[in-house]
Design a protein around this motif. Sequence first.
Motif, mmCIF file in Angstrom:
data_model
loop_
_atom_site.group_PDB
_atom_site.id
_atom_site.type_symbol
_atom_site.label_atom_id
_atom_site.label_comp_id
_atom_site.label_asym_id
_atom_site.label_seq_id
_atom_site.Cartn_x
_atom_site.Cartn_y
_atom_site.Cartn_z
ATOM 1 N N LYS A 202 0.813 -1.215 0.000
ATOM 2 C CA LYS A 202 0.000 0.000 0.000
ATOM 3 C C LYS A 202 0.852 1.273 0.000
ATOM 4 O O LYS A 202 0.317 2.376 -0.035
ATOM 5 N N LEU A 203 2.167 1.114 0.023
ATOM 6 C CA LEU A 203 3.060 2.269 0.052
ATOM 7 C C LEU A 203 2.825 3.159 -1.164
ATOM 8 O O LEU A 203 2.779 2.680 -2.299
ATOM 9 N N TYR A 204 2.709 4.451 -0.906
ATOM 10 C CA TYR A 204 2.456 5.395 -1.994
ATOM 11 C C TYR A 204 3.786 5.886 -2.564
ATOM 12 O O TYR A 204 4.556 6.559 -1.886
ATOM 13 N N ILE A 205 4.060 5.517 -3.817
ATOM 14 C CA ILE A 205 5.257 5.985 -4.513
ATOM 15 C C ILE A 205 4.807 6.571 -5.846
ATOM 16 O O ILE A 205 4.426 5.837 -6.760
ATOM 17 N N GLU B 268 12.801 11.848 1.303
ATOM 18 C CA GLU B 268 12.553 10.772 0.344
ATOM 19 C C GLU B 268 13.086 9.417 0.823
ATOM 20 O O GLU B 268 12.598 8.373 0.405
ATOM 21 N N GLY B 269 14.074 9.434 1.688
ATOM 22 C CA GLY B 269 14.668 8.183 2.157
ATOM 23 C C GLY B 269 13.928 7.525 3.296
ATOM 24 O O GLY B 269 14.318 6.449 3.751
ATOM 25 N N THR B 270 12.842 8.157 3.789
ATOM 26 C CA THR B 270 12.178 7.673 4.997
ATOM 27 C C THR B 270 10.910 6.867 4.733
ATOM 28 O O THR B 270 10.160 6.586 5.659
ATOM 29 N N VAL B 271 10.669 6.490 3.474
ATOM 30 C CA VAL B 271 9.386 5.852 3.138
ATOM 31 C C VAL B 271 9.196 4.511 3.845
ATOM 32 O O VAL B 271 8.068 4.058 4.018
ATOM 33 N N ARG B 272 10.264 3.868 4.269
ATOM 34 C CA ARG B 272 10.120 2.561 4.913
ATOM 35 C C ARG B 272 9.507 2.664 6.307
ATOM 36 O O ARG B 272 8.966 1.681 6.818
ATOM 37 N N ASP C 33 7.637 5.705 7.033
ATOM 38 C CA ASP C 33 6.529 6.650 6.857
ATOM 39 C C ASP C 33 5.959 6.465 5.460
ATOM 40 O O ASP C 33 6.482 6.996 4.485
ATOM 41 N N GLU C 34 4.877 5.713 5.359
ATOM 42 C CA GLU C 34 4.327 5.380 4.044
ATOM 43 C C GLU C 34 3.731 6.593 3.334
ATOM 44 O O GLU C 34 3.411 6.530 2.144
ATOM 45 N N HIS C 35 3.590 7.714 4.065
ATOM 46 C CA HIS C 35 3.059 8.933 3.451
ATOM 47 C C HIS C 35 4.149 9.963 3.147
ATOM 48 O O HIS C 35 3.846 11.108 2.814
ATOM 49 N N ALA C 36 5.406 9.558 3.261
ATOM 50 C CA ALA C 36 6.516 10.501 3.094
ATOM 51 C C ALA C 36 6.519 11.174 1.721
ATOM 52 O O ALA C 36 6.970 12.311 1.584
ATOM 53 N N LEU C 37 6.009 10.481 0.717
ATOM 54 C CA LEU C 37 6.044 11.012 -0.656
ATOM 55 C C LEU C 37 4.696 11.571 -1.104
ATOM 56 O O LEU C 37 4.501 11.867 -2.290
ATOM 57 N N LYS C 38 3.788 11.731 -0.178
ATOM 58 C CA LYS C 38 2.425 12.151 -0.522
ATOM 59 C C LYS C 38 2.403 13.483 -1.253
ATOM 60 O O LYS C 38 1.643 13.673 -2.209
#
Length: 480
Positions: A4-7, A202-206, A208-213
């Motif tokens: 479900k990670l948003y990229i 950008e490196g914190t998505v693992r 924080d799944e909303h880091a790139l929102k």
Amino acid sequence: MNDKLYIPNNFIEDVKSYLPSHLAIDDFIEYCKRPLRRSVRVNTLKMSVNDFKQSCLERGWTIAAIPWCEEGFWLERTAEEEQTLPIGNTDLHLSGCIYVQEASSMLPPMALREALSGNPKVVLDVAAAPGSKTTQLAALMDNQGLLIANEFSSSRVKVLAANLKRMGVVNTALSHFDGAIFGDYMSECFDEILLDAPCSGEGTVRKDEHALKNWSIESNIDIAAVQKQLIVSAFHALKPGGHLVYSTCTLTPIENQQVCQYLLDSFPGSVEIVSLHTLFEGAEKATTDEGYLHVWPQIFDSEGFFIAKFKKLERVENSNQKTKKGNFPFSPAPKKEKQFFDNLISNQFGLKSYSGNLYVRDKEVWLFPHEATELLEKIKYQRIGILVGTTHKNGIRLEHELATTFGHLATKNTYALSQSQAIEYFKGQDVTLEENTKNKGEVILTLCGAPIGLGKWQGHKIKNSLPRDLVQNGNLISWG
């Protein structure tokens, strides 16, 4: 795997444009979706690495060494313990013996490790909260010298201060400014500087799944403009011969290599890159042609991170130097008051010496690092050093931080808490004793062999002196 990670697709296309040729975009996406391994750092101000290893063995915790930080470990606990007891509620964490810190974020302070050895240094952490790197720097400095920890966000300053207290840090001064002021107000005052710059994350998505929102190149460019101001200011604040480490938890060259190049272009001949390719075994896997570390998630199974190290070769004039307005609210402690304090801690705890200078403000007694003396009037500080006492009509009441920072030096009136007693203490309750005691006055309480605070002997109990803001709720220490 987090499917479900948003990229965003436009982010992936941008990454493809600067991803090193030996790395694959599919691996990058796969690792971004993987859960991040928990990592912790042993706080050597309170516990040795060997004692930590032994403690993990006794608890059944599985650890693996992080290659770039000898105090850092990846850590696994059983599913039952994870569900029942958050690691932040364990005795090792509550006592300040460990800090839960992502492995990659341990790299920037490690880039300064060699420079911090030897004589006490004056160090600046430009963007310090929540305190993972600040407390790591303090440990690398062995609580000596002066570490100015700055944080622009007022709410995050409180978190930073709480972490410094828990970890037993004594050599720090806190400030609350836009980091861009240091070059003007504290020109060439620091031996070493860490600028872990605010970034797009950008490196914190693992974690924080909303880091790139809200990701966009336009946002990268705007953030980089702030980073350029900060890195130039930090360079002005650095002494000749000193080192500046610049780091981010993002991946884009806009906020990394281009910001570094801006520094090099701004001070030609006055700054040089210090290559990090030998910082640790395997560092070359993440080293750029310039000598920077560009850590991609798939290289070490970690967060993405960027670290660069520079040396200032000569003095650089700053025509925009400024002077703080307003009076400094502290004054050196009177000789009589200092003598009373010295006698008090000697008689009660056997503490014969301490590092620093006593200052007073109203009824407060503070211990400032020696190296702070020449910098007291440079800027306004939120706090300097630690609060060790409060005066009253009959003398001085000792304060919590005296115990957490100097308790390991006490030779009497210390008490090691059991698990059940520690639970009472951290919940703000008085500590029950199995037998009455004839001891009087304050007592330094310890947990996991580390000092955690003050109490007062009272017959069948120890009266709790834990500050209210440190009182904990929920399940603590024991999970079985």
